[in-house]
Motif scaffolding. Structure first.
Motif, PDB file in Angstrom:
ATOM      1  N   TRP A 174      20.127  -6.523 -13.851  1.00 14.20           N
ATOM      2  CA  TRP A 174      19.790  -7.851 -14.371  1.00 14.20           C
ATOM      3  C   TRP A 174      18.353  -7.954 -14.860  1.00 14.20           C
ATOM      4  O   TRP A 174      17.977  -8.963 -15.455  1.00 14.20           O
ATOM      5  N   LYS A 175      17.562  -6.939 -14.638  1.00 15.36           N
ATOM      6  CA  LYS A 175      16.137  -6.989 -14.990  1.00 15.36           C
ATOM      7  C   LYS A 175      15.909  -7.448 -16.430  1.00 15.36           C
ATOM      8  O   LYS A 175      15.020  -8.247 -16.696  1.00 15.36           O
ATOM      9  N   SER A 191      20.716 -14.096  -3.442  1.00 16.20           N
ATOM     10  CA  SER A 191      21.724 -14.825  -2.667  1.00 16.20           C
ATOM     11  C   SER A 191      23.072 -14.823  -3.374  1.00 16.20           C
ATOM     12  O   SER A 191      24.110 -14.905  -2.733  1.00 16.20           O
ATOM     13  N   PHE A 192      23.032 -14.754  -4.705  1.00 13.92           N
ATOM     14  CA  PHE A 192      24.238 -14.783  -5.525  1.00 13.92           C
ATOM     15  C   PHE A 192      24.032 -13.883  -6.731  1.00 13.92           C
ATOM     16  O   PHE A 192      22.906 -13.557  -7.084  1.00 13.92           O
ATOM     17  N   GLU A 193      25.112 -13.538  -7.384  1.00 12.56           N
ATOM     18  CA  GLU A 193      24.985 -12.822  -8.653  1.00 12.56           C
ATOM     19  C   GLU A 193      24.294 -13.762  -9.632  1.00 12.56           C
ATOM     20  O   GLU A 193      24.634 -14.944  -9.721  1.00 12.56           O
ATOM     21  N   PRO A 194      23.295 -13.251 -10.375  1.00 15.20           N
ATOM     22  CA  PRO A 194      22.595 -14.108 -11.334  1.00 15.20           C
ATOM     23  C   PRO A 194      23.542 -14.794 -12.314  1.00 15.20           C
ATOM     24  O   PRO A 194      24.591 -14.261 -12.662  1.00 15.20           O
ATOM     25  N   GLN A 195      23.149 -15.975 -12.728  1.00 15.40           N
ATOM     26  CA  GLN A 195      23.835 -16.793 -13.725  1.00 15.40           C
ATOM     27  C   GLN A 195      25.216 -17.280 -13.272  1.00 15.40           C
ATOM     28  O   GLN A 195      26.019 -17.697 -14.094  1.00 15.40           O
ATOM     29  N   THR A 196      25.473 -17.254 -11.953  1.00 14.02           N
ATOM     30  CA  THR A 196      26.772 -17.731 -11.463  1.00 14.02           C
ATOM     31  C   THR A 196      26.662 -19.003 -10.635  1.00 14.02           C
ATOM     32  O   THR A 196      27.634 -19.753 -10.567  1.00 14.02           O
ATOM     33  N   GLN A 197      25.527 -19.218  -9.971  1.00 13.81           N
ATOM     34  CA  GLN A 197      25.373 -20.397  -9.133  1.00 13.81           C
ATOM     35  C   GLN A 197      23.934 -20.907  -9.184  1.00 13.81           C
ATOM     36  O   GLN A 197      22.993 -20.127  -9.254  1.00 13.81           O
ATOM     37  N   TYR A 198      23.824 -22.217  -9.126  1.00 13.10           N
ATOM     38  CA  TYR A 198      22.520 -22.870  -9.033  1.00 13.10           C
ATOM     39  C   TYR A 198      22.001 -22.673  -7.618  1.00 13.10           C
ATOM     40  O   TYR A 198      22.699 -22.921  -6.636  1.00 13.10           O
ATOM     41  N   VAL A 199      20.765 -22.200  -7.502  1.00 10.10           N
ATOM     42  CA  VAL A 199      20.102 -22.129  -6.202  1.00 10.10           C
ATOM     43  C   VAL A 199      18.602 -22.336  -6.457  1.00 10.10           C
ATOM     44  O   VAL A 199      17.971 -21.600  -7.208  1.00 10.10           O
TER      45      VAL A 199
END
Length: 184
Positions: free
Chosen positions: A28-29, A72-80
């Motif tokens: 994801w870098k 905490s989550f895969e990028p671009q899948t959940q708001y955190v």
């Protein structure tokens, strides 16, 4: 503003602005965008204890910490929500704009919105004659506590303001980027 002026593309990968950008997930870098950082879609949790109540770190040091923090989550899948990402975004604006984040905010937001009582540092607040002090509720009443100085984490929430100045911000926001008939 930088996006509108074509200085910065918020949909471009962060690594296109900062080649040293490191991210916990190497895949994801080169995919994490400035928009992801601003919208809390990087997949990285809060990690507030990596900076809160610690020694003050420079924005570059804060930016370099990102690579060592777990997702905490895969990028671009959940708001955190993540304060580090807002501070990192502030660092990106410094690199792209060639000017300190606070100076940019003062010139491009606070001054045009006539937010003359809004300060960017605790030091500036304490020089004013009139400001609110922080308190904590206790069983026998409220007691004054020390201010917490965000230092270089300021892009994540280091504005000290008052009701009058915040009403200018609300007018600007409700008028879709215009204040007293002028677009910022």
């Amino acid at each position: 503003q930088m996006h509108d002026q074509k200085w910065l593309d918020i949909n471009a990968p962060v690594s296109s602005y900062i080649s040293e950008f490191e991210f916990p997930d190497v895949d994801w870098k080169n995919k994490i965008t400035v928009r992801d950082m601003m919208g809390h879609w990087t997949g990285m949790g809060r990690h507030d204890f990596s900076w809160y109540a610690q020694e003050h770190f420079s924005r570059d040091q804060i930016f370099s910490k990102i690579a060592s923090l777990p997702l905490s989550f895969e990028p671009q899948t959940q708001y955190v929500y993540n304060n580090l990402m807002w501070t990192a975004t502030g660092r990106i604006t410094e690199i792209v704009g060639g000017q300190d984040w606070g100076e940019q905010v003062q010139e491009n937001i606070l001054d045009p919105l006539n937010m003359k009582n809004t300060q960017l540092t605790l030091e500036a607040v304490l020089k004013q004659e009139n400001y609110s002090k922080p308190y904590v509720a206790q069983p026998n009443g409220a007691i004054e506590i020390p201010f917490y100085d965000l230092g270089d984490m300021a892009p994540a929430g280091g504005l000290y303001s008052n009701l009058e100045d915040m009403s200018h911000w609300i007018q600007f926001y409700l008028n879709k980027g215009k204040f007293q008939g002028q677009r910022l």
